[in-house]
Design a protein around this motif. Structure first.
Motif, PDB file in Angstrom:
ATOM      1  N   ASN A 176      -1.721  23.045   3.131  1.00 30.35           N
ATOM      2  CA  ASN A 176      -3.050  23.230   2.562  1.00 30.35           C
ATOM      3  C   ASN A 176      -3.367  24.723   2.611  1.00 30.35           C
ATOM      4  O   ASN A 176      -3.886  25.236   3.596  1.00 30.35           O
ATOM      5  CB  ASN A 176      -4.081  22.428   3.363  1.00 30.35           C
ATOM      6  CG  ASN A 176      -5.430  22.354   2.673  1.00 30.35           C
ATOM      7  OD1 ASN A 176      -5.764  23.204   1.851  1.00 30.35           O
ATOM      8  ND2 ASN A 176      -6.214  21.339   3.012  1.00 30.35           N
ATOM      9  N   ASP A 229      -5.093  28.258   1.309  1.00 30.69           N
ATOM     10  CA  ASP A 229      -6.264  28.824   0.642  1.00 30.69           C
ATOM     11  C   ASP A 229      -5.787  29.936  -0.290  1.00 30.69           C
ATOM     12  O   ASP A 229      -5.547  31.063   0.136  1.00 30.69           O
ATOM     13  CB  ASP A 229      -7.239  29.371   1.684  1.00 30.69           C
ATOM     14  CG  ASP A 229      -8.537  29.868   1.051  1.00 30.69           C
ATOM     15  OD1 ASP A 229      -8.609  29.925  -0.196  1.00 30.69           O
ATOM     16  OD2 ASP A 229      -9.475  30.205   1.801  1.00 30.69           O
ATOM     17  N   TYR A 285       1.121  31.969   6.296  1.00 26.14           N
ATOM     18  CA  TYR A 285       0.343  30.737   6.413  1.00 26.14           C
ATOM     19  C   TYR A 285       0.554  30.176   7.812  1.00 26.14           C
ATOM     20  O   TYR A 285       1.696  30.089   8.290  1.00 26.14           O
ATOM     21  CB  TYR A 285       0.808  29.734   5.357  1.00 26.14           C
ATOM     22  CG  TYR A 285       0.247  28.338   5.505  1.00 26.14           C
ATOM     23  CD1 TYR A 285      -1.085  28.069   5.218  1.00 26.14           C
ATOM     24  CD2 TYR A 285       1.057  27.285   5.922  1.00 26.14           C
ATOM     25  CE1 TYR A 285      -1.598  26.787   5.338  1.00 26.14           C
ATOM     26  CE2 TYR A 285       0.555  26.002   6.041  1.00 26.14           C
ATOM     27  CZ  TYR A 285      -0.767  25.759   5.753  1.00 26.14           C
ATOM     28  OH  TYR A 285      -1.279  24.486   5.868  1.00 26.14           O
ATOM     29  N   LEU A 337      -4.323  19.184   7.928  1.00 21.31           N
ATOM     30  CA  LEU A 337      -3.890  19.158   6.535  1.00 21.31           C
ATOM     31  C   LEU A 337      -5.021  18.765   5.581  1.00 21.31           C
ATOM     32  O   LEU A 337      -5.230  19.405   4.552  1.00 21.31           O
ATOM     33  CB  LEU A 337      -2.725  18.186   6.358  1.00 21.31           C
ATOM     34  CG  LEU A 337      -2.196  18.045   4.926  1.00 21.31           C
ATOM     35  CD1 LEU A 337      -1.538  19.340   4.470  1.00 21.31           C
ATOM     36  CD2 LEU A 337      -1.222  16.882   4.812  1.00 21.31           C
ATOM     37  N   LEU A 338      -5.770  17.723   5.935  1.00 25.21           N
ATOM     38  CA  LEU A 338      -6.695  17.115   4.977  1.00 25.21           C
ATOM     39  C   LEU A 338      -8.163  17.487   5.167  1.00 25.21           C
ATOM     40  O   LEU A 338      -8.969  17.299   4.260  1.00 25.21           O
ATOM     41  CB  LEU A 338      -6.559  15.588   5.034  1.00 25.21           C
ATOM     42  CG  LEU A 338      -5.194  15.040   4.603  1.00 25.21           C
ATOM     43  CD1 LEU A 338      -5.143  13.545   4.767  1.00 25.21           C
ATOM     44  CD2 LEU A 338      -4.890  15.421   3.173  1.00 25.21           C
ATOM     45  N   SER A 340      -9.443  20.640   6.413  1.00 23.23           N
ATOM     46  CA  SER A 340      -9.709  22.053   6.638  1.00 23.23           C
ATOM     47  C   SER A 340     -10.825  22.470   5.681  1.00 23.23           C
ATOM     48  O   SER A 340     -11.491  21.633   5.077  1.00 23.23           O
ATOM     49  CB  SER A 340      -8.449  22.879   6.370  1.00 23.23           C
ATOM     50  OG  SER A 340      -8.134  22.861   4.992  1.00 23.23           O
ATOM     51  N   GLN A 398     -10.387  23.659   2.923  1.00 21.92           N
ATOM     52  CA  GLN A 398      -9.901  23.350   1.570  1.00 21.92           C
ATOM     53  C   GLN A 398      -9.965  21.847   1.328  1.00 21.92           C
ATOM     54  O   GLN A 398      -9.323  21.069   2.025  1.00 21.92           O
ATOM     55  CB  GLN A 398      -8.447  23.809   1.424  1.00 21.92           C
ATOM     56  CG  GLN A 398      -8.263  25.301   1.485  1.00 21.92           C
ATOM     57  CD  GLN A 398      -8.840  25.985   0.279  1.00 21.92           C
ATOM     58  OE1 GLN A 398      -9.816  26.686   0.363  1.00 21.92           O
ATOM     59  NE2 GLN A 398      -8.225  25.774  -0.869  1.00 21.92           N
ATOM     60  N   LYS A 399     -10.726  21.421   0.342  1.00 29.47           N
ATOM     61  CA  LYS A 399     -10.805  20.001   0.023  1.00 29.47           C
ATOM     62  C   LYS A 399      -9.514  19.528  -0.642  1.00 29.47           C
ATOM     63  O   LYS A 399      -8.872  20.267  -1.380  1.00 29.47           O
ATOM     64  CB  LYS A 399     -11.983  19.728  -0.908  1.00 29.47           C
ATOM     65  CG  LYS A 399     -13.339  19.907  -0.266  1.00 29.47           C
ATOM     66  CD  LYS A 399     -14.443  19.554  -1.244  1.00 29.47           C
ATOM     67  CE  LYS A 399     -15.818  19.699  -0.605  1.00 29.47           C
ATOM     68  NZ  LYS A 399     -16.905  19.356  -1.552  1.00 29.47           N
ATOM     69  N   VAL A 400      -9.141  18.287  -0.373  1.00 26.79           N
ATOM     70  CA  VAL A 400      -8.021  17.650  -1.053  1.00 26.79           C
ATOM     71  C   VAL A 400      -8.604  16.582  -1.973  1.00 26.79           C
ATOM     72  O   VAL A 400      -9.234  15.625  -1.511  1.00 26.79           O
ATOM     73  CB  VAL A 400      -7.030  17.024  -0.048  1.00 26.79           C
ATOM     74  CG1 VAL A 400      -5.920  16.297  -0.796  1.00 26.79           C
ATOM     75  CG2 VAL A 400      -6.446  18.093   0.864  1.00 26.79           C
ATOM     76  N   THR A 408      -8.158  13.700  -4.832  1.00 31.06           N
ATOM     77  CA  THR A 408      -7.185  12.766  -5.404  1.00 31.06           C
ATOM     78  C   THR A 408      -7.887  11.839  -6.399  1.00 31.06           C
ATOM     79  O   THR A 408      -9.116  11.820  -6.489  1.00 31.06           O
ATOM     80  CB  THR A 408      -6.518  11.909  -4.312  1.00 31.06           C
ATOM     81  OG1 THR A 408      -7.520  11.077  -3.687  1.00 31.06           O
ATOM     82  CG2 THR A 408      -5.872  12.781  -3.254  1.00 31.06           C
TER      83      THR A 408
END
Length: 283
Positions: free
Chosen positions: A32, A34, A140, A169-170, A172, A174-176, A178
């Protein structure tokens, strides 16, 4: 081959995009990143190209992965495939297959490259350019999985049962995002037994599930057990059947009273749309 126009479609796309910067991301690294932070470094250092890397242990590297030798401020001094390194240490600067490049430069470089017989793989081409133009590497430090084998794929999935790795991972900054698939919730009978597992929607769980990841519309019948396994969508595990250390692709049906058993080092893999009628032991 020299003089071939194998980058022409990419060049045409880049020209029409009219974007100042181009991001290239390979498909085997789970992370993930940025990209806005990478872009800031790219701009601040006035680079033509910036590569993302991570310090990893040798066990997390494939033989053909690219390794960086770095100087001050992340300048790239050299690149080599892992199996070409003369000396082996404990940790390495692994190229993650993520790059930001100036689009104008990239168009010219791709055009010149194909006329000179450059690698047809864009990732290999970008790696080869790191030591030729103004570039640097961005480190990273978050969760990363390098998926290059069945074992590494299996382990990446098992990592998601670790709350620290899953959240890193999911969840942070940063949005994931889907695709949304709204379905009924997974149903667990009173006799079901579940420990340390994740379930998607639409499943029916009547048996035992432990240390496993279960995808949508999967059915685990009475007396069945699923341990240390990854089940893709619409799997059906029959009554009193045991599935241990296995990866089941989509739409796999396993009859009653069977054993599907691998090991964490070598999980059994069952192909998509397979109907299993006999025991499967070992990878």
């Amino acid at each position: 081959a020299e003089g071939k126009t194998y980058f022409d479609d990419v060049i045409d796309y880049l020209q029409k995009s009219k974007a100042s910067y181009t991001v290239f991301i390979s498909n085997k690294i789970l992370a993930n990143v940025d990209l806005r932070a990478v872009l800031k470094i790219h701009q601040a250092q006035n680079n033509e190209i910036t590569a993302v890397f991570k310090r990893v242990a040798r066990n997390d590297i494939a033989s053909d992965d690219q390794i960086l030798t770095l100087g001050e401020n992340g300048t790239v001094l050299g690149t080599k495939k892992f199996n070409d390194l003369s000396e082996k240490g404990d940790t390495y600067n692994l190229v993650m297959g993520i790059f930001i490049a100036n689009t104008d430069w990239l168009i010219k470089a791709l055009d010149a490259g194909q006329n000179a017989g450059a690698p047809t793989s864009i990732e290999e081409f970008l790696v080869s350019e790191l030591t030729k133009v103004k570039s640097s590497a961005y480190e990273y430090t978050g969760y990363m999985s390098n998926i290059y084998s069945v074992k590494s794929y299996y382990q990446a999935n098992m990592d998601m049962l670790n709350p620290e790795k899953f959240n890193s991972l999911l969840f942070s900054s940063q949005k994931v995002i889907t695709r949304t698939k709204n379905e009924v919730a997974t149903y667990f009978t009173e006799d079901s037994e579940v420990r340390r597992s994740q379930f998607a929607t639409g499943c029916v769980i009547k048996g035992k599930v432990e240390d496993s990841l279960i995808s949508r519309r999967t059915v685990v019948e009475n007396g069945a057990e699923v341990i240390g396994s990854v089940l893709m969508g619409s799997a059906n595990v029959g009554e009193n059947t045991s599935v241990k250390y296995a990866i089941l692709d989509k739409n796999v049906t396993i009859d009653a009273n069977l054993k599907i058993e691998g090991t964490p080092e070598k999980p059994v893999v069952i192909e998509k749309d397979t109907h299993i009628t006999a025991d499967v032991i070992g990878g």
